[in-house]
Every structure is written in structure tokens, then in C-alpha cells.
Design an enzyme around this catalytic site. Structure first.
Site, short mmCIF file in Angstrom:
data_model
loop_
_atom_site.label_atom_id
_atom_site.label_comp_id
_atom_site.label_asym_id
_atom_site.label_seq_id
_atom_site.Cartn_x
_atom_site.Cartn_y
_atom_site.Cartn_z
N ASP A 180 0.85 -1.18 0.00
CA ASP A 180 0.00 0.00 0.00
C ASP A 180 0.90 1.24 0.00
O ASP A 180 2.13 1.15 0.09
CB ASP A 180 -0.93 -0.01 1.21
CG ASP A 180 -2.22 0.74 0.96
OD1 ASP A 180 -2.22 1.67 0.13
OD2 ASP A 180 -3.24 0.41 1.60
N GLU A 221 -10.48 6.91 3.91
CA GLU A 221 -9.73 6.27 4.99
C GLU A 221 -9.16 7.27 5.98
O GLU A 221 -8.78 8.38 5.63
CB GLU A 221 -8.59 5.44 4.40
CG GLU A 221 -7.64 6.23 3.52
CD GLU A 221 -6.64 5.33 2.82
OE1 GLU A 221 -5.82 4.72 3.51
OE2 GLU A 221 -6.70 5.23 1.58
#
Length: 687
Positions: free
Chosen positions: A311, A507
Site C-alpha cells: 500500500d 480512509e
């Protein structure tokens, strides 16, 4: 080894054109498409230097190389990505094609002419691109219980991603969301792994549409404990505290299916950590550092033969007491040895490569590990046809936001609507009925699209082309009055439709109790909550007191606790985050399509109940997992029993355990056990 879905190559070739074809005249075997992939990979690997190999393991952000694409050549970059909101100027499909081709030309200027692979987060349509079709977020798709529809949504997404020259999507999220306070809860299809697995037709839609899919975030990101989040985040990037058996059942199961049933091409580890209870709580391991779970479980027991992409700066969170700037040598070493193959280093690609080179030369990272990573990456590039078709064509840019794709999105919106309450058969409405529409989310397409739309955290207001819910209602009903705050006179309107809910987030900044997104619109800086904002509560009370029939639509990425206001609502609809095609909401409000959606998440009766999930020992939500009133009839025998059981509950009967029985019946039906589902529903009917 299983081949990564080779159908990606055929579909990808429709949007990629060898404008500057790689020559095979000099007879290098790896450039010969007639040879097997394994032979081509082996031949190319023999010709690569350490710098070539490390370059293939490195991915930079477009913003870091746009000013000087020669960095792609000098660093031998294997990949470039767009982060959320990172777009070319102008943000139009043709400009995307030109940008990708510019970067590809730089990659093909390397001695071995290895093409780069471009990746993007297209998590509910190609949301970074202005004019793209924006589909409902995954939580809404989970409510449809329709794997075929999910396949078509993601295949249409693939078509639009391909049309802009991009062959790789960091989607779908196959996490199991166990706490709606998490700011990414809407990226999950459901709180139950069985439904998530059922919706993994999304992978097939992408890959059969010619785009490499990514199952994320491996693993447990939806199962972290509230209060363990990273930094100021309350739950995002937090810690999953669990035992290995429950972790396998809840968090790993979707990845087993993604590999075995759908042959997903790439997997992205989670920012989160896991803390095994078997050895005592208090020693969590970052997922990006877990050799046990990446090499042992994913690549070993699950036999995943694609490649693992980190990520965004994922290894930067691996603990290192040295105080050196990230990435550090320790972070690079631990991440590579854990089994990550490609590293998303948006602005630190050169540092990553320098450190990895030193770690290899010092013997702390083996060449065997480097070769395994590069072999996986190259194999994927060969299989999807990048060596034969490295350049993108602009001939399909009309696919972006096409009428056909918007029709699929409108259908998905209609199927995602969940009718929670419908006193006196208030819905569907008659087209001739004068309607008073109110609420800040009635005419705000940015709010109804949510996060990961144009900007990373989304954008309130007139952010994208499409149809708001109000515009959809006006297409059907000839007599509509709109007042955002509900203060205008209702006139002769007997029906009020109040559209309230959340503003966009993604997020971290979407965590309940977490920090506000400082660069968003003023509406986006409001505290994130599991209850309606004061202004929304006021407009509900105001309108519901002024009309004979009050219909409330909740546009949100998660349930909103509305128990105290429920008595003033005649009908209540969970509209989720419908995206660009708000007319799909009007389709069910006015009966063009029936309400068929069912809750993919348990709807709490109070904030104190959180987290609440199907299967809990003490399970008494306001509305259980699987709840959803229908207005169209038909369906299976189990559907008819559910209708009857829900009607009994709505009438105040059904027994003490009605919620658990209804929820378990939904899980049983999803598992194909209609007999058990029927028995559970009959128990509600006879209680």
C-alpha cells in the site's frame, strides 16, 4: 503454477495499441510472443542486472515523475500509479491516455525495453476521471445480493479504466467490515465473509474486462479494534486482535476465494496489524512485515502466484527505532523478506532502490527473494500482453461515462436501496403526488458519490456530471417543491422526501472520532458520527411535522442511528452512496423498480451497541443483517417467508430472538441452505 487470467490480455489489447512496437527482429526470446510465458520470463531474467530487477520492484507516483519522465528510465521503474485525486491537466480521458503513453515511452527507453504497468484506485468506477460513471460504493452493491450485477458494474469499470490506457486497478476491497465506525466501511461488501465472497464476481468483471484486479487489504483491515488506529485515526490502520482460527474464518476466507475461484492477479497488504491472542496481547505485527501471513499463508498455503503490491508507503509504518527518514534500511529489508514484491514508494522511489541495492549486496536480502518478486511481476506483464501492446489507444475514450455504463449504474442504484420501514405502504409513491423534497443530500451529487471521487476524500457539491436524487425525482414527478433546509412552505404537498446523511470521506479521516480532513469543503470538516448531524435532525423533524407522509432517505457510507426519530418517519430508506446516477433512487421511490435490497450491515439501535455483527451472542439491532422490505413480490419461497416474517416483526411480534433468526436465515440462504433459512423464518412466524 496457474496462469494469471490470460483473458486480461485479449481484452486489454482492445485499448492498447503498439504505436511503437517492441521489435523482435534481433531474435531475443523474451520478445517472442510465440514462446511460453515461463520461457520468456526465464530468458529476460538472465539478461537483467540487479538495478533492472530492483527497478521492477519499484512504483512511483505520477506527480513525482510528470516533470521529468526520464526518472522512469534512469530508475528502471516497473510501475507508476495515480493516488486519489492525482490527475493530469486537463482531467479528461484523452489526457490520461497521453500521460500513460509518455510514461510508457520512458520505460521502453531502457536497454531491455520492459514496459511499466500503470495502476489506479478505481474503487467504485473510474472515480479519479472527470466524466466517468460513478457506481455505488461496495456497501450498496452488497445490499443488492446480486453477484451478476456486481460483475457487470466492475466490467463496465474495467472498460472505462482501459479506455484511459490503464491496465491495473487497486480493487476490489474484499475486507469484512466488522465496525462501521471505520472510515472505509463503505468499501466493504458486507460484515459477513459469506456475502463478501459471493460479491467477488467483481474480480471477474475487472479481469475479464481486461484490467488486472487487486484483492485488498490483506488481511483484517475491517476487523481492527476501535481505539487502536494509527496516529490520530481511531480505527483505521489499527490492530486486529484475534486468534488464528477466527482470523482464518473472518479475514482470510475472502482471499482464499479470490485466489481459488477468481485467480486474482495481485494482492495488496493492509496498513493494519495483527495481534495473536494465542501468545498474549500486546505484540502486534504490521501486515507489511508479516512473513507468516504473506509468504507462509498467502504464497504458501493459498498458493497465490500473482504478485504482492504494498500500500501507499506501506513499509514506512514498520517500526524502526533508528530515527532515520523513511523508508529505512530495516523497513526495506523486512518488507522484502516478508514477501512483498512491488513497493508503492510514491515520492521516495530512488531512496528505496538505493537501500534495497545495499541490502542485497550486504546479504541481508537474498537474490532468490529478489528473483521471486521480479519473476512474479514479469510473468504478469507478459500474461496481460504489455510487451506486445505497451501503448494505449485513444480510440475508446467514448466508453468513459457512456450511456450504457450509466444504465448499469442506475440499475445498481435501484437494487441497492434498502427499505427499512414502510408504514401504511407509504412507498412506492404515485407519480401524480405533489412532493416536497428537503435535505442537504437531495441535490448534492458530491455527497451522494462519497469518497474516492475526483479527490481522495471526495468532494461535496457539484463535483461530477450525473443526476442528483432531486433531479431524478423531478424526471418522474411533475409537482416538486424543494427546500434544502425544509423552511419553505410545503403548500399542497402531502408527501415529504427528506434526503439527509453524511458528507464525503475516505480512509482515516472518515473514522468516527477521528481527525477532520483539513483540505475539504466546509461540509466535509464536520465531525464524523454514527448519528445524524444537528442540521439533518432539524430538517427531519421540521418536514415530518408538516406533511401527511414523511419519507426519509439516508445517503451515507454506514448506518446512522436514528432510533429516537424513527416514530416520525413513515418510510425509511438506506440509500448508501449511490454515485452519479441518482435517478436510480427515484426509480424505486415511484415504483418503476421494486425495492429488493437487504442490509449488508447490521443497523444498530444505539451507538452503545457498536460494534454489532450477525452472529453476536447478544444480538438486538434496530434492523438485523439481511433486513429489507420488498415492494414487488415474486422471488423464491424463502423470499416470501422473509416478507411474512418481516411483516410480523413490523407489527410488533416475532419473539425475543427475531433479529438473530432473520439474520441467520439470510446467511443460510446465501450459503445455499434454503431448508435452514426456511426453518428460521418459520420460527419468527410462529413465535
Amino acid at each position: 503454477m496457474r496462469p494469471i487470467k490470460s483473458y486480461v490480455a485479449g481484452a486489454l489489447a482492445l485499448a492498447l495499441l503498439p504505436l511503437t512496437a517492441v521489435s523482435t527482429a534481433h531474435g531475443l526470446p523474451y520478445l517472442d510472443p510465440r514462446l511460453s510465458t515461463d520461457r520468456r520470463v526465464a530468458d529476460l531474467m538472465r539478461r537483467m542486472t540487479l538495478d533492472d530487477k530492483i527497478g521492477q520492484m519499484t512504483q512511483a507516483e505520477r506527480g513525482a515523475v510528470t516533470g521529468d519522465p526520464s526518472q522512469i528510465t534512469s530508475l528502471r521503474l516497473g510501475s507508476v500509479l495515480s493516488g486519489g485525486g492525482s490527475v493530469p491537466t486537463p482531467n479528461e480521458p484523452a489526457a490520461w491516455v497521453d500521460m500513460v503513453n509518455t510514461f510508457q515511452a520512458a520505460a521502453l527507453s531502457t536497454p531491455l525495453k520492459i514496459p511499466m504497468i500503470y495502476g489506479i484506485d478505481a474503487v467504485h468506477g473510474h472515480g479519479n476521471v472527470y466524466g466517468a460513471t460513478v457506481f455505488p460504493h461496495n456497501v450498496g452493491l452488497g445490499a443488492t445480493r446480486d453477484p451478476g450485477l456486481v460483475y457487470r458494474v466492475y466490467k463496465a469499470t474495467a472498460s472505462e479504466v482501459r479506455a484511459t490506457g490503464i491496465p491495473w486497478d487497486f480493487a476490489p476491497c474484499v475486507c469484512v467490515s466488522r465496525d462501521e465506525r471505520w472510515g472505509r466501511a463503505y468499501e466493504s461488501f458486507a460484515e459477513d465473509p459469506g456475502l463478501v465472497i459471493k460479491m467477488e464476481t467483481a474480480i471477474d468483471g475487472l479481469q475479464r474486462g481486461g484490467v488486472l484486479a487487486t484483492a485488498k487489504h490483506y488481511a483484517g483491515d475491517g476487523d481492527t479494534e476501535y481505539g487502536t488506529g494509527n496516529g490520530d485515526f481511531t480505527i483505521d490502520q489499527g490492530i486486529t486482535v484475534t486468534n488464528r482460527r477466527d482470523f482464518a474464518r473472518l479475514d482470510l476466507a475472502p482471499y482464499v476465494a479470490a485466489i481459488d475461484r477468481h485467480d486474482v492477479g495481485s494482492v495488496m497488504p493492509s496498513f493494519s496489524s495483527v495481534d495473536w491472542t494465542e501468545d498474549g496481547v500486546g505484540n502486534p505485527t504490521k501486515m507489511h512485515a508479516s512473513r507468516e501471513l504473506i509468504t507462509g499463508e498467502l504464497k504458501g498455503r493459498m498458493d497465490f502466484d500473482g504478485f504482492v503490491i504494498s500500500d501507499w508507503e506501506g513499509i514506512h509504518q514498520i517500526p524502526d527505532p533508528s530515527g532515520e527518514p523513511a523508508p529505512t534500511a530495516l523497513q526495506v529489508r523486512v518488507g522484502v523478506n516478508a514477501g512483498i514484491d512491488m513497493f508503492m514508494e510514491p515520492n521516495t522511489a530512488a531512496r528505496f532502490e538505493e537501500l534495497l541495492r545495499a541490502e542485497v549486496r550486504a546479504g541481508r536480502v537474498s537474490m532468490a527473494r529478489i528473483d521471486d518478486a521480479v519473476r512474479r511481476i514479469l510473468r504478469t506483464k507478459f500474461e496481460i500482453g504489455l510487451f506486445e501492446h505497451p501503448y494505449a489507444s485513444a480510440s475508446h475514450i467514448s466508453d468513459v461515462g457512456s450511456a450504457a455504463h450509466r444504465a448499469v449504474a442506475r440499475e445498481a442504484v435501484a437494487e441497492s436501496q434498502v427499505l427499512l420501514k414502510n408504514s401504511g405502504h407509504s412507498l412506492p409513491l404515485k407519480k401524480s403526488t405533489p412532493v416536497y423534497v428537503a435535505g442537504r443530500n437531495a441535490d448534492n451529487i458530491g455527497n451522494q458519490a462519497g469518497g474516492w471521487t475526483i479527490d481522495w476524500q471526495g468532494r461535496s457539491g457539484d463535483a461530477i456530471p450525473g443526476t442528483t436524487i432531486l433531479e431524478g425525482i423531478r424526471q418522474v414527478a411533475p409537482h416538486v417543491t424543494f427546500s434544502e433546509d425544509g423552511t419553505a412552505p410545503v403548500g399542497d404537498a402531502r408527501v415529504g422526501v427528506v434526503v439527509v446523511g453524511e458528507t464525503p470521506y475516505a480512509e482515516g479521516f472518515g473514522d468516527v472520532g477521528g481527525p477532520a480532513w483539513p483540505w475539504g469543503t466546509p461540509a466535509q470538516t464536520e465531525p464524523k458520527s454514527m448519528t445524524l448531524q444537528p442540521g439533518d435532525r432539524a430538517v427531519v423533524d421540521r418536514v415530518c411535522a408538516a406533511v401527511a407522509t414523511c419519507v426519509v432517505l439516508l445517503v451515507s457510507g454506514r448506518p446512522q442511528v436514528i432510533t429516537d426519530q424513527l416514530p416520525v418517519m413513515d418510510a425509511l430508506v438506506a440509500s448508501w452512496l449511490p454515485g452519479s446516477e441518482g435517478a436510480g433512487v427515484a426509480d424505486v421511490l415511484f415504483g418503476k423498480r421494486p425495492f429488493t435490497g437487504r442490509l449488508p450491515l447490521s443497523w444498530p439501535a444505539s451507538v452503545d451497541q457498536l460494534p454489532i455483527n450477525v452472529g453476536d451472542r447478544d444480538y438486538h439491532p434496530l434492523y438485523p443483517y439481511g433486513w429489507g422490505l420488498r415492494t414487488g413480490g415474486g422471488g423464491s419461497h424463502v423470499d416470501a417467508l422473509r416478507d411474512a416474517a418481516q411483516a410480523r416483526v413490523a407489527a410488533g411480534r416475532g419473539g425475543h430472538d427475531w433479529a438473530a433468526r432473520l439474520a441467520e436465515a439470510d446467511r443460510a440462504q446465501a450459503a445455499g441452505d434454503d431448508a435452514r433459512a426456511s426453518a428460521l423464518l418459520r420460527a419468527v412466524l410462529t413465535a
